[in-house]
Design a protein around this motif. Structure first.
Motif, PDB file in Angstrom:
ATOM      1  N   GLY A   1     -78.357 -32.498 175.090  1.00  0.00           N
ATOM      2  CA  GLY A   1     -79.072 -31.634 173.990  1.00  0.00           C
ATOM      3  C   GLY A   1     -77.925 -30.548 173.642  1.00  0.00           C
ATOM      4  O   GLY A   1     -78.488 -29.703 172.802  1.00  0.00           O
ATOM      5  N   GLY A   2     -76.680 -30.442 174.426  1.00  0.00           N
ATOM      6  CA  GLY A   2     -75.733 -29.392 173.900  1.00  0.00           C
ATOM      7  C   GLY A   2     -74.996 -30.074 172.629  1.00  0.00           C
ATOM      8  O   GLY A   2     -75.026 -31.205 172.262  1.00  0.00           O
ATOM      9  N   PRO A   3     -73.869 -29.349 172.198  1.00  0.00           N
ATOM     10  CA  PRO A   3     -73.186 -29.551 171.084  1.00  0.00           C
ATOM     11  C   PRO A   3     -72.027 -30.521 171.658  1.00  0.00           C
ATOM     12  O   PRO A   3     -71.584 -30.505 172.827  1.00  0.00           O
ATOM     13  CB  PRO A   3     -72.531 -28.178 170.819  1.00  0.00           C
ATOM     14  CG  PRO A   3     -72.412 -27.419 172.065  1.00  0.00           C
ATOM     15  CD  PRO A   3     -73.864 -27.875 172.642  1.00  0.00           C
ATOM     16  N   GLN A   4     -71.504 -31.233 170.679  1.00  0.00           N
ATOM     17  CA  GLN A   4     -70.676 -32.235 171.083  1.00  0.00           C
ATOM     18  C   GLN A   4     -69.146 -31.513 170.902  1.00  0.00           C
ATOM     19  O   GLN A   4     -68.336 -31.708 171.689  1.00  0.00           O
ATOM     20  CB  GLN A   4     -70.643 -33.489 170.206  1.00  0.00           C
ATOM     21  CG  GLN A   4     -71.601 -34.306 170.147  1.00  0.00           C
ATOM     22  CD  GLN A   4     -71.578 -35.405 169.296  1.00  0.00           C
ATOM     23  OE1 GLN A   4     -70.447 -35.588 168.579  1.00  0.00           O
ATOM     24  NE2 GLN A   4     -72.749 -36.280 169.324  1.00  0.00           N
TER      25      GLN A   4
ATOM     26  N   PRO B   1     -67.532 -30.440 175.674  1.00  0.00           N
ATOM     27  CA  PRO B   1     -68.327 -30.407 176.879  1.00  0.00           C
ATOM     28  C   PRO B   1     -68.395 -31.463 177.586  1.00  0.00           C
ATOM     29  O   PRO B   1     -68.094 -31.635 179.044  1.00  0.00           O
ATOM     30  CB  PRO B   1     -69.659 -29.955 176.594  1.00  0.00           C
ATOM     31  CG  PRO B   1     -69.729 -29.448 175.392  1.00  0.00           C
ATOM     32  CD  PRO B   1     -68.614 -30.110 174.421  1.00  0.00           C
ATOM     33  N   ALA B   2     -68.178 -32.593 177.059  1.00  0.00           N
ATOM     34  CA  ALA B   2     -68.390 -34.176 177.865  1.00  0.00           C
ATOM     35  C   ALA B   2     -67.122 -34.212 178.567  1.00  0.00           C
ATOM     36  O   ALA B   2     -67.035 -35.138 179.720  1.00  0.00           O
ATOM     37  CB  ALA B   2     -68.525 -35.231 176.843  1.00  0.00           C
ATOM     38  N   MET B   3     -65.866 -33.569 178.276  1.00  0.00           N
ATOM     39  CA  MET B   3     -64.587 -33.810 178.859  1.00  0.00           C
ATOM     40  C   MET B   3     -64.529 -32.768 180.133  1.00  0.00           C
ATOM     41  O   MET B   3     -63.699 -32.956 181.080  1.00  0.00           O
ATOM     42  CB  MET B   3     -63.599 -33.364 177.921  1.00  0.00           C
ATOM     43  CG  MET B   3     -63.277 -34.480 176.873  1.00  0.00           C
ATOM     44  SD  MET B   3     -63.003 -36.036 177.247  1.00  0.00           S
ATOM     45  CE  MET B   3     -61.698 -36.121 178.163  1.00  0.00           C
ATOM     46  N   HIS B   4     -65.468 -31.915 180.190  1.00  0.00           N
ATOM     47  CA  HIS B   4     -65.319 -30.947 181.266  1.00  0.00           C
ATOM     48  C   HIS B   4     -65.297 -31.486 182.804  1.00  0.00           C
ATOM     49  O   HIS B   4     -64.496 -31.237 183.665  1.00  0.00           O
ATOM     50  CB  HIS B   4     -66.387 -29.799 181.188  1.00  0.00           C
ATOM     51  CG  HIS B   4     -66.085 -28.937 180.267  1.00  0.00           C
ATOM     52  ND1 HIS B   4     -66.879 -27.721 179.747  1.00  0.00           N
ATOM     53  CD2 HIS B   4     -65.149 -29.052 179.202  1.00  0.00           C
ATOM     54  CE1 HIS B   4     -66.329 -27.032 178.837  1.00  0.00           C
ATOM     55  NE2 HIS B   4     -65.646 -27.793 178.178  1.00  0.00           N
TER      56      HIS B   4
END
Length: 147
Positions: free
Chosen positions: A44-47, A26-29
């Protein structure tokens, strides 16, 4: 094809798993988003995404807002999709082909209840342009070219 199923593809000169891993983070989105609406992954979300995972994103289309997604399809290295609160599904498939990977990105709103409002807001057309931009950025982030 339905006006509520927008699909675009590109062949990217990269391994399917490499591309899948970028999309499953998600950090890449915000880095691959071609629409300009994805601002940041919420804390707080998954890596790394997996089936049933919930993750939030900070968004902006005109005004900032937050959205939570749930992963509804997941086949490691091959397919991933998540659903928004209104039923929109964003889906990516990764198919090995000569010269790299055929990546298909889809915006699927075929089961959304407020289709008329989506069309009036220009989302099918807007999403096609965003998807085309995302496929290009996915290639760039992976260090490869799209064709």
């Amino acid at each position: 094809m339905s006006a509520y199923l927008v699909s675009e593809s590109a062949v990217i000169a990269a391994d399917p798993q490499r591309l899948f891993d970028i999309v499953a983070d998600p950090a890449m989105h915000p880095k691959i988003d071609g629409s300009g609406s994805v601002q940041a992954a919420r804390s707080g979300g998954p890596q790394r995404l997996s089936l049933g995972a919930k993750f939030g994103m900070d968004m902006k289309i005109g005004a900032p807002y937050k959205i939570e997604n749930t992963v509804v399809e997941f086949e490691d290295g091959r397919r991933i999709a998540w659903r928004h609160f209104n039923g929109h599904i964003w889906r990516y498939t990764f198919e090995p082909v000569e010269g790299g990977t055929k990546v298909i990105e889809q915006w699927d709103a075929t089961k959304v209840w407020n289709k008329v409002l989506l069309k009036l807001a220009g989302f099918p057309k807007r999403n096609r342009a965003g998807i085309q931009g995302t496929l290009k950025r996915l290639a760039e982030v992976s260090g490869n070219d799209a064709r």
